[in-house]
Scaffold this motif. Structure first.
Motif, PDB file in Angstrom:
ATOM      1  N   SER A 286       0.303  -0.944  -0.065  1.00  0.00           N
ATOM      2  CA  SER A 286      -0.478  -0.018   0.420  1.00  0.00           C
ATOM      3  C   SER A 286       0.951   0.963  -0.099  1.00  0.00           C
ATOM      4  CB  SER A 286      -0.217  -0.185   1.401  1.00  0.00           C
ATOM      5  OG  SER A 286      -2.007  -1.025   1.422  1.00  0.00           O
ATOM      6  N   LEU A 291      -0.655   4.572  -1.212  1.00  0.00           N
ATOM      7  CA  LEU A 291      -1.546   4.640  -0.622  1.00  0.00           C
ATOM      8  C   LEU A 291      -2.039   5.159   0.922  1.00  0.00           C
ATOM      9  CD1 LEU A 291      -3.430   1.987  -2.249  1.00  0.00           C
ATOM     10  CD2 LEU A 291      -4.060   3.896  -3.074  1.00  0.00           C
ATOM     11  N   ASP A 342      -5.782   2.242   2.475  1.00  0.00           N
ATOM     12  CA  ASP A 342      -6.197   3.422   0.541  1.00  0.00           C
ATOM     13  C   ASP A 342      -6.346   4.749   2.319  1.00  0.00           C
ATOM     14  OD1 ASP A 342      -6.538   5.021  -0.492  1.00  0.00           O
ATOM     15  OD2 ASP A 342      -8.685   5.026  -1.271  1.00  0.00           O
ATOM     16  N   THR A 348      -9.002  -1.020   0.312  1.00  0.00           N
ATOM     17  CA  THR A 348      -9.547  -1.509  -1.079  1.00  0.00           C
ATOM     18  C   THR A 348      -8.878  -2.540  -1.850  1.00  0.00           C
ATOM     19  OG1 THR A 348      -9.946   0.005  -3.337  1.00  0.00           O
ATOM     20  CG2 THR A 348      -7.495   0.400  -2.138  1.00  0.00           C
ATOM     21  N   ARG A 350      -7.503  -4.468  -5.417  1.00  0.00           N
ATOM     22  CA  ARG A 350      -6.708  -3.701  -6.845  1.00  0.00           C
ATOM     23  C   ARG A 350      -5.880  -4.422  -7.012  1.00  0.00           C
ATOM     24  NH1 ARG A 350      -3.875   2.664  -6.174  1.00  0.00           N
ATOM     25  NH2 ARG A 350      -2.786   1.892  -7.967  1.00  0.00           N
TER      26      ARG A 350
END
Length: 368
Positions: A286, A291, A342, A348, A350
């Protein structure tokens, strides 16, 4: 265990005609109110394992004698390595040999492995019979017993064969944690810790302040941690029972963690240990994607280490890592999709470039 017994707390799971409640407290096994309203039947089958059966099997069987004409028990071998078709068939063998009908109630007395296999057996036997979760580990009380995910492992992937099937009730008796080995306690803390960064920053603050009490099995601290974890999971499951979207955030750290379990061989690391390390890797990824900031990675790593969990990944080789993660249930079209942070309190899902994934793993891998 410390502290006095607390009044039972109830956390509802709102799923229409499949709704039920989680009951959390001390002494639930002997509390009449904990059993009121559960399905009645002539037969009951307690599914447990060889470790838990000598501790609590007789007490549960005695309690169930008042509800069922015949109470049977099957004790499975203990451990993640036995979460397979062969062991699952032992449950079906016990049911069929005893001539159990479609109203038979199954009781899962054990940790996540027992709960998952009992739920899967209940979903399959005569196309569905009722079952009740009585989790005996902290990990099972805050995660695997809640939400109706049932499964067994395959050599090529963890929990790849299963069904969504909700229990009639989850009874989280905190007294059952008194016999939990320290390593299993730490493993359970991993699944508690995950709820803070993905959904509740205030809960993360509380965990940092209360970790010593949890490790000491303080009943008040355990009660709060189990209740808050179940509340968050109940909120998520109530919106996305079958993991079409939101529910995937509960898998923070699990894509990396499942790869560790499969790559090392099931049972080498406990599930919670793999998830704890997986959360460090997911936080690192992350940060490398921009993020979150580095401070949150360090904060999570410190808390996970304090909980007695590994924070350095095993050396599997990046090609093996990627191969294992592409089998993950969240992967689509061979593309790995990660649950990432995030920001604090927000998750999140992804994809990420393989090169960044490799860097995140290498940053927290033990030297060779």
């Amino acid at each position: 265990m410390t502290s006095d017994r607390l009044a039972p707390q109830r956390v509802p799971i709102a799923l229409g005609d499949r709704s039920y409640e989680i009951l959390i407290g001390s002494g639930l096994l002997s509390l009449d109110g904990a059993w009121a309203g559960l399905p009645a039947s002539a037969d009951a089958l307690i599914v447990t394992n060889t470790t838990v059966a000598p501790l609590y099997g007789a007490a549960l069987a005695e309690r169930l004698q008042a509800r069922h004409r015949r109470v049977l028990t099957v004790a499975l071998p203990d451990g993640e390595v036995h979460k397979d078709w062969t062991t699952l068939n032992r449950i079906f063998d016990a049911l069929l040999e005893a001539g159990c009908d479609r109203k038979t109630v199954l009781y899962a007395l054990g940790g996540g492995v027992v709960g998952d296999m009992t739920g899967f057996a209940a979903a399959c036997y005569m196309r569905g019979v009722p079952f009740v979760q009585l989790p005996t580990t902290l990990l099972a009380q805050v995660d695997s017993s809640v939400g109706g995910k049932t499964a067994i492992n395959h050599p090529l992937g963890k929990n790849m064969i299963g069904a969504f099937y909700q229990p009639a009730r989850v009874l989280c008796d905190l007294d059952l944690l008194s016999t939990l080995p320290r390593r299993e306690l730490s493993a359970g803390l991993a699944e508690i810790i995950k709820y803070g960064p993905i959904a509740d920053p205030a809960f993360l603050d509380w965990l940092e302040a209360s970790l010593d009490d949890l490790l000491a099995l303080d009943v008040a601290a355990l009660s709060h941690a189990v209740r808050r974890s179940c509340e968050i999971k109940a909120w998520v499951v109530g919106q996305d029972e079958r993991e079409a979207g939101l529910r995937a955030i509960l898998n923070f750290g699990h894509t990396f963690g499942h790869a560790i379990e499969a790559g090392l061989g099931y049972g080498a690391w406990l599930h919670g240990e793999a998830v704890g390390c997986g959360m460090v890797l997911a936080a690192e990824l992350s940060a490398r994607l921009g993020l979150i900031d580095r401070a949150l990675v360090d904060r999570l790593r410190a808390l996970i280490a304090r909980a007695g969990l590994p924070v350095q990944a095993p050396r599997l080789g990046i090609h093996r890592w990627l191969e294992l993660m592409r089998v993950d249930k969240k992967a689509e079209g061979g593309e790995i999709r990660f649950v990432l942070l995030d920001g604090l309190g927000r998750a999140t899902m992804r994809p990420a470039p393989d090169a960044l994934v490799a860097e995140a793993i290498e940053a927290h891998t033990a030297p060779s």
